[in-house]
Motif scaffolding. Structure first.
Motif: not given
Length: 376
Positions: A325-348
């Motif tokens: 996350v910008p301006d927050a070292p050590g804080l990570y985020a992921a989102s916006g996967l939509g309907s392909s979350g189960l496909t791409s989620g593990p790789m993310i």
């Protein structure tokens, strides 16, 4: 002996559970997973792992989804699951229908080209109605379909359950709480998570809460480009041996996914104007079921065993993002996967763990720029 790095993972869906599982394998980390379980897209999802037959033009999305599909056998091995026998994930092939034979032939051409770089796609063939009937007695159709033998099905609820179980065996703590996040960057452990009863401090935090990300970051002064989409599925039961029937993707959005022991999932709806509503909607479910019954008449006499409702997360340009996350070292985020979350989620999740470890990532993080969607 050096002090362990304390890491919190917020959100127990596919990204959060996989992240917690892989972090828990590292002895230098003390891992805590927070998961309220409310509205989670993964637990409501029954996924089709077959990104190669998508005609979506976003190259970065395709690269992520194809990498996610290729990663699944390794994930199953790491969980101690046999991909040939598991109820969580199984490669049974995918049948894809199109409106015209010309469009079907075009899709086959695209898939053949993609197979050069993605051997996981397996064998490709356009099947006649008779050949389709042999593979899945459920279907009554006069149309042909493209079959990809590498296509797979995955049960999101079973998968996240197994990931959490394994993470706990590795020493991770799991809390079924909603949290609030505060940041004090001058502190030794700058990230604090507050629940109704406790407060915890961490060196690093991973936010994997899907459509609920704005609720955690906006109070901290961030603008977050995420909107919710409601999805509903119906779980049915047939008196049939459905274990190895392929996944069916009609021309449209209402897929038919047979699992083991007669379980068949139909779905899902894509409802953009329902916010975070999690109540089942009879009218939407009826329309969805009627469409499935047209193709699979046996479903008309199937027992309805349950309804799943979840909330997907979308960005304004439908692209996923992840990283620090910008301006927050050590804080990570992921989102916006939509309907392909189960496909791409593990790789993310795998890439987030690589970032935390300071390793080279499997895919360029700059192709999924978090700063385009989370701004101060």
């Amino acid at each position: 002996m050096s002090e362990k790095v304390k890491i919190a993972v917020v959100g127990g869906g596919i990204v959060g559970s996989t992240t917690a599982f892989y972090l828990s394998q590292h002895s230098q980390y003390e891992v805590a997973l927070f998961d309220s379980g409310i509205g989670q897209a993964t637990s409501a999802a029954a996924g089709i792992i077959c990104p190669w037959l998508s005609q979506r033009r976003n190259k970065q999305w395709y690269q992520l989804a194809a990498s996610g599909a290729a990663f699944y056998p390794q994930l199953m091995q790491d969980l101690g699951e046999d991909p040939a026998r598991s109820d969580i994930y199984r490669q049974v092939g995918t049948l894809v229908f199109k409106k015209t034979p010309k469009l079907l032939a075009k899709l086959e051409k695209i898939a053949l080209k993609r197979r050069e770089d993605a051997p996981t796609i397996g064998k490709l063939a356009i099947l006649s109605p008779e050949e389709i009937k042999e593979k899945t007695p459920l279907l009554e159709t006069t149309e042909s379909a493209l079959f990809a033998s590498g296509g797979a099905k995955v049960d999101g609820a079973l998968l996240t359950g197994k990931l959490k179980e394994k993470a706990q065996k590795n020493g991770a703590s799991v809390y079924n709480d909603e949290v609030q996040l505060t940041i004090e960057l001058g502190e030794k452990q700058p990230y604090r998570l507050k629940t109704e009863t406790n407060q915890y401090s961490f060196d690093k935090v991973v936010l994997a809460v899907g459509a609920w990300l704005p609720g955690l970051l906006e109070p901290l002064g961030y603008a977050v480009d995420i909107r919710p989409q409601k999805g509903q599925l119906v779980e049915l039961h047939l008196d049939a041996k459905t274990d190895d029937w392929p996944v069916v993707m009609p021309d449209g959005e209402k897929d038919i996914i047979p699992f083991a022991n007669g379980k068949v999932i139909v779905g899902a709806t894509h409802e953009n104007d329902q916010g975070y509503d999690l109540e089942p909607t009879k009218q939407q479910l009826r329309v969805m079921l009627d469409e499935a019954i047209e193709m699979a008449p046996q479903l008309a006499v199937a027992d309805i065993k349950g309804i799943r409702v979840g909330t997907r997360a979308y960005t304004s340009d439908f692209a996923p993002f992840f990283g620090e996350v910008p301006d927050a070292p050590g804080l990570y985020a992921a989102s916006g996967l939509g309907s392909s979350g189960l496909t791409s989620g593990p790789m993310i999740a795998k890439i987030l763990v690589q970032l935390i470890n300071g390793e080279v990532t499997d895919l360029p993080v700059g192709d999924y720029p978090i700063e385009n969607y989370i701004k101060r």
